[in-house]
Design an enzyme around this catalytic site. Structure first.
Site, short mmCIF file in Angstrom:
data_model
loop_
_atom_site.label_atom_id
_atom_site.label_comp_id
_atom_site.label_asym_id
_atom_site.label_seq_id
_atom_site.Cartn_x
_atom_site.Cartn_y
_atom_site.Cartn_z
N THR A 104 0.85 -1.19 0.00
CA THR A 104 0.00 0.00 0.00
C THR A 104 0.89 1.24 0.00
OG1 THR A 104 -0.17 0.08 2.44
CG2 THR A 104 -1.82 -1.23 1.24
N GLY A 105 0.40 2.29 -0.62
CA GLY A 105 1.23 3.49 -0.76
C GLY A 105 2.48 3.18 -1.56
N GLY A 106 2.29 2.52 -2.68
CA GLY A 106 3.43 2.00 -3.43
C GLY A 106 3.86 2.81 -4.64
N THR A 107 3.52 4.09 -4.68
CA THR A 107 3.81 4.88 -5.89
C THR A 107 5.06 5.75 -5.78
OG1 THR A 107 2.39 6.70 -5.16
CG2 THR A 107 1.37 4.96 -6.51
N GLY B 159 8.84 6.71 -3.08
CA GLY B 159 9.62 6.51 -1.88
C GLY B 159 9.81 5.05 -1.49
N ILE B 160 9.64 4.77 -0.21
CA ILE B 160 9.83 3.42 0.31
C ILE B 160 8.86 2.44 -0.34
CG2 ILE B 160 9.51 2.00 2.38
CD1 ILE B 160 10.72 4.31 4.00
N GLY B 161 7.62 2.85 -0.55
CA GLY B 161 6.63 1.96 -1.14
C GLY B 161 7.00 1.52 -2.54
N SER C 115 8.00 3.05 12.90
CA SER C 115 8.79 4.28 12.84
C SER C 115 9.66 4.37 14.08
CB SER C 115 7.88 5.51 12.77
OG SER C 115 8.62 6.71 12.93
N TYR D 192 1.94 11.41 15.50
CA TYR D 192 2.49 10.42 14.57
C TYR D 192 3.16 9.29 15.34
CZ TYR D 192 5.44 8.40 10.92
OH TYR D 192 6.08 7.53 10.06
#
Length: 248
Positions: A12-15, A17-19, A137, A150
């Site tokens: 998820t959030g794979g577009t 940076g880390i993803g 984190s 956060y």
């Protein structure tokens, strides 16, 4: 042969940076990768950069109603799901005096609810022996001014990792929390005020034992390790890839 040949993975959030680095690393290890994002243009660009081993899905994990699109895409492909990396999330700086209800809800919806309901939604698709990788984190282990909401959200994710590891053990499903240190990504740099990007990275580097900022591909390599049989005797763990930030 790759360590994940014939496997299916979700990031998820794979577009970016880390993803994106993790999705690319999983594909290079042999997996077919489903990656999610909120913007179709960035999804298409991410898929194009990886190639036919990737499928893009438009979905905002903070909205449970949009998670059905993930299930539909994986079901249509067939083969179930062998690895999940719940990378989507984020947060902004706010001191205790500055925190608003909107800030709190946005952060917890993305990081806590988004993680929980994503894993819950794909649970029926997980093959026995699958690997669930939660995004932690280092802020959850430190007291960083202005990052309290956060940090608390990531502490909640770490707690999920322990509980779910126990709950899913009868199916051989492993659940581990991956904890990156500061990594040079658009999300991290975006926390700096305009013109303050270099200063932010310099300040973050000062706390890292190795004396440098991490790179997304270094986290991607750790994701592949946790997704693969190489980590077969790990569950409920918190794996730090932080350059020693909270270790020394």
């Amino acid at each position: 042969m790759g360590s994940l040949d014939g496997k299916n993975a979700l990031v998820t959030g794979g577009t970016a940076g880390i993803g994106l680095a993790s999705a690319r690393a999983l594909a290079e290890a042999g997996a077919h990768v489903f990656l999610t994002g909120r913007n179709q243009e960035t999804i298409d660009a991410a898929v194009a950069s990886i190639g036919p081993s990737a499928t893009g899905i438009r979905s905002d994990v903070s909205d449970p109603a949009q998670l059905d699109a993930i299930v539909d895409a994986i079901t249509a492909h067939g083969g179930g799901l062998d690895a999940v990396f719940t990378n989507a999330g984020g947060g902004e700086f706010a001191t205790l005096e500055e925190v608003t209800v909107e800030h709190y809800l946005d952060t917890f919806n993305r990081n806590v609810a988004g993680t929980m309901f994503t894993v819950q939604k794909v649970l029926p698709l997980l093959n026995d022996g699958a690997s669930v990788i939660l995004s932690g984190s280092t802020s959850a282990s430190r007291g960083i001014p202005s990052f309290g909401v956060y940090a608390a959200s990531k502490a909640a994710v770490r707690s999920f990792g322990r509980t779910w590891a126990a709950e899913l053990a009868p199916r051989g499903i492993r659940v581990n929390t991956l904890v990156p240190g500061p990594v040079e990504t658009p999300g991290l740099v975006g926390l700096a005020p305009a013109g303050g990007e270099k200063e932010l990275l310099k300040n973050l580097t000062a706390d890292v034992t190795l004396g440098r900022i991490g790179q997304p591909n270094e986290i991607g390599a750790a994701v592949v390790f946790l997704a693969s049989p190489a980590s077969s005797f790990m569950t409920g763990s918190e794996m730090f890839v932080d350059g020693g930030e909270v270790q020394t």
